[in-house]
Design a protein around this motif. Structure first.
Motif, short mmCIF file in Angstrom:
data_model
loop_
_atom_site.label_atom_id
_atom_site.label_comp_id
_atom_site.label_asym_id
_atom_site.label_seq_id
_atom_site.Cartn_x
_atom_site.Cartn_y
_atom_site.Cartn_z
N ASP A 51 24.39 -5.75 59.21
CA ASP A 51 23.64 -6.88 59.74
C ASP A 51 23.26 -6.69 61.21
N THR A 52 23.27 -5.41 61.66
CA THR A 52 22.96 -5.16 63.06
C THR A 52 21.70 -4.32 63.17
N THR A 53 20.67 -4.87 63.78
CA THR A 53 19.42 -4.17 64.02
C THR A 53 19.00 -4.43 65.45
N ARG A 67 20.17 -7.82 67.42
CA ARG A 67 20.92 -7.71 68.68
C ARG A 67 20.18 -8.42 69.81
N PHE A 68 18.87 -8.25 69.85
CA PHE A 68 18.06 -8.91 70.88
C PHE A 68 18.19 -10.43 70.77
N LEU A 69 18.06 -10.97 69.57
CA LEU A 69 18.13 -12.42 69.38
C LEU A 69 19.53 -12.96 69.65
N ASN A 70 20.55 -12.23 69.21
CA ASN A 70 21.92 -12.71 69.36
C ASN A 70 22.43 -12.62 70.80
N GLU A 71 21.92 -11.66 71.55
CA GLU A 71 22.44 -11.44 72.91
C GLU A 71 21.62 -12.12 74.00
N SER A 72 20.38 -12.50 73.70
CA SER A 72 19.53 -13.13 74.72
C SER A 72 20.00 -14.55 75.00
N SER A 124 7.71 -8.84 66.64
CA SER A 124 7.06 -7.61 66.18
C SER A 124 7.33 -6.43 67.10
N GLN A 125 7.85 -6.68 68.29
CA GLN A 125 8.13 -5.61 69.24
C GLN A 125 9.41 -4.85 68.91
N PHE A 126 10.21 -5.41 67.98
CA PHE A 126 11.50 -4.80 67.68
C PHE A 126 11.54 -4.29 66.25
N PRO A 127 12.03 -3.05 66.06
CA PRO A 127 12.19 -2.54 64.69
C PRO A 127 13.28 -3.32 63.98
N THR A 128 13.16 -3.43 62.68
CA THR A 128 14.15 -4.19 61.90
C THR A 128 15.28 -3.31 61.40
N SER A 129 15.30 -2.03 61.79
CA SER A 129 16.40 -1.14 61.42
C SER A 129 16.56 -0.10 62.51
N ASP A 130 17.66 0.66 62.43
CA ASP A 130 17.93 1.70 63.42
C ASP A 130 17.39 3.05 62.97
#
Length: 243
Positions: free
Chosen positions: A84-86, A90-95, A41-47
């Protein structure tokens, strides 16, 4: 050597004062769905909210300087790249944790299907990331979990395959997920074999369709000239005969 900022230590952390990455992996290890929900919930789902309010005027000025074709091509390319980049994906894929694993790897490692299911529901999530050390995908890890709990491991495998995980990928040891499934789990092995076959069939069908479309496109491109030439020859024939 400087520590990779994407990597977090694979240790227990107090929730108070912990970073989102630390909380993410803590949730994945402990199967804490409430904590994962809090992190997501801390991350927006779009830019959208990152876009400046005056960007519209700037974009309109740029568009006025470009041709129609260039503008369309640029918009299509940007749409494909950002589709497909939000911030969340990005947080989930890069952590990564200290072993170079993503949240999907850790959820599968600890046999937590609820967490895995929640992660797979996130748009833009990479379902086949490879761990930095072994090159395992989350599907490899789920296959290994069948040795601890065949039923839970099988469920993890089904979740991943249904989400698009590719059972044909090999790790650094040249092993596919099926090679890591407990030998006693014949049904799971059969399921992965069938999944491989289905993916290969779909790939062949797509390749055949692309070849067919390309052939049709070539015929359409040159067909007009061919038809005209044929008509010219057909028209000149009878005329010469009548003379």
């Amino acid at each position: 050597m400087a520590k990779d900022p994407r990597v977090v230590d694979d240790e227990s952390h107090d929730e108070q004062g912990a970073s989102p990455k630390e909380l993410l992996f803590a949730a994945c290890r402990s199967n804490n769905t409430d904590l994962l929900t809090e992190v997501l919930s801390q991350f927006p789902t779009s830019d959208a909210e990152d876009t400046p309010t005056d960007s519209k005027d700037s974009e309109e000025k740029k568009e006025s300087d470009a041709t129609t074709d260039e503008k369309k091509e640029s918009e299509e390319n940007k749409k494909e790249e950002d589709e497909d980049t939000t911030p969340l994906s990005r947080f989930l894929n890069e952590s990564r944790d200290s072993l170079g694993r993503t949240a999907l790897h850790v959820a599968a490692k600890y046999g937590n299907p609820e967490i895995l299911d929640m992660l797979l529901d996130q748009e833009g999530l990479e379902v086949d990331p490879e761990s930095l050390m072994e090159g395992d995908t989350p599907l490899h890890v789920a296959a290994q979990y069948t040795s601890e709990d065949s039923e839970a491991g099988g469920y993890l495998i089904h979740l991943l395959v249904d989400a698009g995980a590719d059972p044909r990928i090999k790790n650094k040891g040249l092993q596919k997920p099926i090679d890591l499934v407990d030998p006693s789990c014949s049904e799971i092995r059969t399921y992965l074999q069938e999944a491989e076959t289905e993916i290969e069939q779909e790939a062949r069908q797509e390749a055949a369709q692309r070849a067919f479309d390309a052939d049709i496109a070539r015929q359409t491109k040159h067909g007009g000239d061919i038809i005209i030439d044929d008509l010219d020859e057909a028209g000149s024939g009878p005329a010469s005969d009548s003379e």
